[in-house]
Structures are given as structure tokens and as C-alpha cells.
Design an enzyme around this catalytic site. Sequence first.
Site, PDB file in Angstrom:
ATOM      1  N   LYS A 193       0.880  -1.183   0.000  1.00 38.12           N
ATOM      2  CA  LYS A 193       0.000   0.000   0.000  1.00 38.12           C
ATOM      3  C   LYS A 193       0.906   1.219   0.000  1.00 38.12           C
ATOM      4  O   LYS A 193       1.468   1.590   1.022  1.00 38.12           O
ATOM      5  CB  LYS A 193      -0.877  -0.025   1.252  1.00 38.12           C
ATOM      6  CG  LYS A 193      -2.236   0.630   1.107  1.00 38.12           C
ATOM      7  CD  LYS A 193      -2.267   2.131   0.932  1.00 38.12           C
ATOM      8  CE  LYS A 193      -2.000   2.960   2.146  1.00 38.12           C
ATOM      9  NZ  LYS A 193      -1.778   4.374   1.783  1.00 38.12           N
ATOM     10  N   GLU A 269       8.606   0.593  11.661  1.00 40.81           N
ATOM     11  CA  GLU A 269       9.777   1.458  11.460  1.00 40.81           C
ATOM     12  C   GLU A 269       9.231   2.875  11.459  1.00 40.81           C
ATOM     13  O   GLU A 269       8.607   3.294  10.489  1.00 40.81           O
ATOM     14  CB  GLU A 269      10.444   1.188  10.105  1.00 40.81           C
ATOM     15  CG  GLU A 269      10.947  -0.214   9.908  1.00 40.81           C
ATOM     16  CD  GLU A 269      12.251  -0.486  10.608  1.00 40.81           C
ATOM     17  OE1 GLU A 269      12.793   0.427  11.261  1.00 40.81           O
ATOM     18  OE2 GLU A 269      12.723  -1.626  10.513  1.00 40.81           O
ATOM     19  N   CYS A 304      13.809   9.570   7.664  1.00 41.24           N
ATOM     20  CA  CYS A 304      13.595   9.159   9.064  1.00 41.24           C
ATOM     21  C   CYS A 304      14.891   9.192   9.864  1.00 41.24           C
ATOM     22  O   CYS A 304      14.872   9.440  11.061  1.00 41.24           O
ATOM     23  CB  CYS A 304      12.982   7.776   9.109  1.00 41.24           C
ATOM     24  SG  CYS A 304      13.925   6.587   8.164  1.00 41.24           S
ATOM     25  N   GLU A 403      10.057  15.528  15.324  1.00 40.47           N
ATOM     26  CA  GLU A 403      10.618  15.196  14.019  1.00 40.47           C
ATOM     27  C   GLU A 403      10.054  16.197  13.013  1.00 40.47           C
ATOM     28  O   GLU A 403       8.856  16.202  12.742  1.00 40.47           O
ATOM     29  CB  GLU A 403      10.200  13.777  13.635  1.00 40.47           C
ATOM     30  CG  GLU A 403      10.837  13.327  12.359  1.00 40.47           C
ATOM     31  CD  GLU A 403      10.336  11.964  11.930  1.00 40.47           C
ATOM     32  OE1 GLU A 403       9.127  11.704  12.046  1.00 40.47           O
ATOM     33  OE2 GLU A 403      11.164  11.173  11.464  1.00 40.47           O
TER      34      GLU A 403
HETATM   35  P1  NAD Z   1       2.369   8.264   7.659  1.00 40.73           P
HETATM   36  O1  NAD Z   1       2.456   7.500   8.907  1.00 40.73           O
HETATM   37  O2  NAD Z   1       1.423   9.398   7.588  1.00 40.73           O
HETATM   38  O3  NAD Z   1       1.954   7.310   6.451  1.00 40.73           O
HETATM   39  C1  NAD Z   1       2.628   6.095   6.216  1.00 40.73           C
HETATM   40  C2  NAD Z   1       1.673   5.130   5.549  1.00 40.73           C
HETATM   41  O4  NAD Z   1       0.606   4.854   6.445  1.00 40.73           O
HETATM   42  C3  NAD Z   1       1.035   5.661   4.266  1.00 40.73           C
HETATM   43  O5  NAD Z   1       0.961   4.606   3.335  1.00 40.73           O
HETATM   44  C4  NAD Z   1      -0.342   6.075   4.723  1.00 40.73           C
HETATM   45  O6  NAD Z   1      -1.314   6.030   3.709  1.00 40.73           O
HETATM   46  C5  NAD Z   1      -0.641   5.044   5.791  1.00 40.73           C
HETATM   47  N1  NAD Z   1      -1.643   5.499   6.757  1.00 40.73           N
HETATM   48  C6  NAD Z   1      -1.910   6.784   7.125  1.00 40.73           C
HETATM   49  N2  NAD Z   1      -2.932   6.798   8.021  1.00 40.73           N
HETATM   50  C7  NAD Z   1      -3.303   5.508   8.214  1.00 40.73           C
HETATM   51  C8  NAD Z   1      -4.288   4.885   9.015  1.00 40.73           C
HETATM   52  N3  NAD Z   1      -5.111   5.583   9.795  1.00 40.73           N
HETATM   53  N4  NAD Z   1      -4.379   3.532   8.976  1.00 40.73           N
HETATM   54  C9  NAD Z   1      -3.568   2.812   8.194  1.00 40.73           C
HETATM   55  N5  NAD Z   1      -2.622   3.340   7.398  1.00 40.73           N
HETATM   56  C10 NAD Z   1      -2.488   4.673   7.405  1.00 40.73           C
HETATM   57  O7  NAD Z   1       3.860   8.654   7.326  1.00 40.73           O
HETATM   58  P2  NAD Z   1       4.375   9.512   6.108  1.00 40.73           P
HETATM   59  O8  NAD Z   1       3.912  10.900   6.346  1.00 40.73           O
HETATM   60  O9  NAD Z   1       4.049   8.852   4.805  1.00 40.73           O
HETATM   61  O10 NAD Z   1       5.964   9.373   6.259  1.00 40.73           O
HETATM   62  C11 NAD Z   1       6.662  10.144   7.133  1.00 40.73           C
HETATM   63  C12 NAD Z   1       6.955   9.382   8.399  1.00 40.73           C
HETATM   64  O11 NAD Z   1       7.539   8.105   8.111  1.00 40.73           O
HETATM   65  C13 NAD Z   1       7.956  10.087   9.280  1.00 40.73           C
HETATM   66  O12 NAD Z   1       7.548  10.070  10.616  1.00 40.73           O
HETATM   67  C14 NAD Z   1       9.219   9.250   9.106  1.00 40.73           C
HETATM   68  O13 NAD Z   1      10.131   9.312  10.133  1.00 40.73           O
HETATM   69  C15 NAD Z   1       8.696   7.899   8.910  1.00 40.73           C
HETATM   70  N6  NAD Z   1       9.673   7.069   8.203  1.00 40.73           N
HETATM   71  C16 NAD Z   1      10.333   6.111   8.910  1.00 40.73           C
HETATM   72  C17 NAD Z   1      11.282   5.327   8.297  1.00 40.73           C
HETATM   73  C18 NAD Z   1      12.018   4.254   9.053  1.00 40.73           C
HETATM   74  O14 NAD Z   1      12.593   3.373   8.450  1.00 40.73           O
HETATM   75  N7  NAD Z   1      12.034   4.280  10.361  1.00 40.73           N
HETATM   76  C19 NAD Z   1      11.565   5.505   6.949  1.00 40.73           C
HETATM   77  C20 NAD Z   1      10.877   6.492   6.254  1.00 40.73           C
HETATM   78  C21 NAD Z   1       9.919   7.267   6.901  1.00 40.73           C
END
Ligand code: NAD
Length: 501
Positions: A193, A269, A304, A403
Amino acid sequence: MPHAMEKPADFHHAASLLRFETRAFINGQYVDAISGETFETSNPATGKHLAHVSSGQAPDVDCAVQAARQVFDKASWSGMPPRERKKILLRFAELIEKHSAELALIETLDCGKPIRDSMGVDLPDAIETLRWHAEATDKIYDQISPAPRDVVSMIVREPIGVVGAVIPWNFPLFMAAWKFAPALAGGNSIILKPAEQTSLSLIRLASLASEAGIPDGVFNVVSGMGPTAGRAIGMHAGVDCVSFTGSGEVGRYFLKYAADSNMKRIVLECGGKSPVIVLNDVVDFRHAIEGITTGILFCQGENCSAGSRLLVHESVKDQLLSELKTAFQAWPVGDPLASSTRVGALIEKEHLAKVMSYIKSGKQDGATLAYGGQRLYAESGGYFVEPTIFDNVKNTMKIARDEIFGPVLSVLTFKDTQEAIQIANDTAYGLAASLYTNDLNAAHRVARSLRVGTVSVNCYSEGDFAVPFGGYKESGFGGKDKGLAAHDQYTQSKSIWIQLR
Ligand code: NAD
């Protein structure tokens, strides 16, 4: 699509010729959402419309899960000899490489990241990740445990079944590869997804999986919004494991979805607020400057493991800061399709507003704006922010605690190494840290004292494909991406005790 595009004009021309596939990929076919609904995705560098993408919801996820389960139960992939699976995965990597210019272009248009990063980092890393895990397919052994002579006691690994992978928008292909490569190598079926901001590259990739020979139903991509498609994956009783990369807030939802459904395995993650420590024994700042700059400006700071808190010994701060400002000038912000651009556009308008609000809060809380701090090129319609440095930051300030996920560096000072460790660990996160020192003893001691999943010394790095990546504390748990450890997420061990008669 040409493979060797180099000049900015080539990229703009190629972009104008691109036709995006926007439908979900389920059971080996592109399909519209059952509801017929779509959502819009736009180019962060212009704010302009790119495409309408299928908005998958629970019924679409259900179709994907059923297809994934059926093929898993038929064992056409899960039961395939590992060497055959390996060959198909290597072919998949080859096809991605063949189409890498097109995929990199899609990634840049949809994410706003510089084409030099899409071409030079995201695509090569996705391809090499897939190759690395493909190679592991026929090289991981099961175990025999110590047992009496008339007993054979085996500990075998089995694929977990149907895997859901929920991906963020900052590295769409590359984060997905971290998940699908070990999951497929282990014989699982997968439903990816993508984040709603960046679905296009993964949708395009899906047909290459089929072309490589991955059976229908094994590799599915369901585009859609988080609270609908993402939630449906989390709640589905037919999904055995969800590997999630994204924010802590959504990571917590997945724990709840698992608790409210089938107790599926959840691997998280999540974010970070990584410290970069510079001790006062560093004489030549070159490596530190390079690492600090890359650590906060690579991917516009939408990373991240961005090194967003610079902790520097008070005696060397002024010199380091002055060199850092010069180094920041060598990171031009601008058109992501220009090959000289090193800092592209932030992902969307709301995120730009969030980053700008942190810059405002830094000023209000009394930090000194030492570099940048402005929105750039507003007239382009894109979401560009100047690389920014705040000096005189306290670790209690919002800019040091949250962050930001943008090119905003906070500079803090310390008097001795113990204080540096204390400040570094004073955070809810624990993803990564970097340390610069010439003292071998200090390097080992400080690395061991930092409560983070990855420490890089005298460089900014997450290590290569062979190195597990994942966080301590609120940066995540439940498993690691990369390295052989990633295979553990997608396998379960079975003990078989045979009494010989
Ligand atoms: P996000 O959590 O908003 O979204 C991530 C995914 O979750 C997307 O596919 C989104 O559609 C889905 N999602 C959103 N709301 C949801 C819900 N209610 N139920 C189920 N799925 C849902 O994150 P983002 O804004 O896409 O990415 C940024 C974040 O990701 C930052 O906090 C960053 O640190 C983190 N990140 C972590 C790593 C790692 O390896 N630790 C790597 C990259 C990004």
C-alpha cells in the site's frame, strides 16, 4: 523511454511524454477500484495535477488478500524450489534496472526529490536490495537442535503467508524494496500500500514483477488512502503480518488494528530525531561537514534517519558552524528535474506549512536563526524551503524534540562527552546517531552508550544492504529491515521433534 537521460531538458521532455498507470495491481492485473473512486496526486515542485489514482478501499484489499492467500495455499510461489524463486527475483531486479530511468522520473515527479537522488540512490538501492535478498533465497539454512540419538529435532523456517506492507512517501520504491525483497525471497505473497502522495512508481513496478515471472496474486499493489486502504490491511483477518514504515502516530494504529483483528505480526519502522555528535578531538572537519550536511539535506530532510540535532563540543562550535554554512551553499535548492539540484520540493502544501511552523517556533522559543529559514520559489507553485540552521538550541525546544522532516538543523553544545550522551539519549526516538571523533576508545564507548538502532562513526550512513536497520524506543520494534534479519519478519519457525522407532 530513453535510458541514458542526462540533460535537464531531456528530463522535462521525457516527463511530458510519460503516461502514468494509475490502477491497482491485483492478481496479476491492473484494475480500477471497485467503487470507481480515485484521488488526485500532484507534483510537489509545481503543485500541479499529475494523475487521478485508484482509491482502493476494504473490498479492493479483500480481493488482493484473497488472491494472495490462494496462490500462497497453492504453493506455486511459496513451494517453488528456492533456486527457481531466486532466478525470478533476479530477473525482476534486471527489469527494474532496465526501466530505471522511467521509474526514477516517476519518483521525482511524484515525490519532488532531485532526479540525481532518484537515479543515483533510490533506484540503485532498490535494485541492489532486491538482488541481495534474491541471492539469500537459496542460502539460508534451517537448524537441527541437540537431541538424543533416537530423536531428530528440526527447527524449520516457513513463510508467514500474506504480508501487508504499508509504505511512506519519502522513498516509495526503495522502502517498498526493503520489504518486498525479503518477503518474496521467503515465499510469501505481498500486498503493498503506497502512501497516497506517491503511488505511481510502485504501481508501475508491479507489471515488471509479472513480467519477471512472479505468479499472479503474489505481488499486489493497492493504492488508496491510509484510513481506508491502510486500515483495511491492518484489520484484515487474512493478513498474517504487516510491515509498516511511517509516522509513530500511524504505527500505533497498526498495533491497535492487530489487537482488534487476528493478532497479526506488526513490524514498525517509525520516525527519528537523530543526534550527530562532534567531539573536540576532531581536527579536520571535512568528514564531519560532509556527513552533517548530507544527514540533514539529503531528501530535503524528509528522511527518518536525518541527523537533525547537531551536538557539538562548545570549544569547536563556532568554527564548525562557519564551515557548515559554506557547505550548505553547495546544496542548491530548485527544480528536481535539473541534475544540479540537490534539495528538491517538500512533499505537499500541508507539510510545507508544518515545516515553516517549526521554523517559526524555533525563532519564538529563542533559538538563533543562523542560516536560511525562508520558503523559496513560491511563484512556481512548488513547496521549496531553504536549508536552515538554528544555533543556540536547547534540547527542550520543540525544534529539538519533534521530528520536523524537513531541511532544518538544530545546533546544541555540550561541555563533555557524558553530557553529549545524555542530550543524545534525551529523546523519545532511537533510530540512528552519528559520531565524529579521532579517539578510538571514545568511538566505541559512545557508540555503545547511544540508545539507537544504528550508529555511524566518522560518516553519515545506515550501512549497506547487509546491515539490519530499525529503531529503539518509539522509532519502532518487532523486526528489522535489511540484512538477513529482515527475513525474520516474514518467516516463522516451526519445531519438529521426530522420535525414531
Ligand atoms: P504516515 O504515517 O502518515 O503514512 C505512512 C503510511 O501509512 C502511508 O501509506 C499512509 O497512507 C498510511 N496510513 C496513514 N494513516 C493511516 C491509518 N489511519 N491507517 C492505516 N494506514 C495509514 O507517514 P508519512 O507521512 O508517509 O511518512 C513520514 C513518516 O515516516 C515520518 O515520521 C518518518 O520518520 C517515517 N519514516 C520512517 C522510516 C524508518 O525506516 N524508520 C523511513 C521512512 C519514513
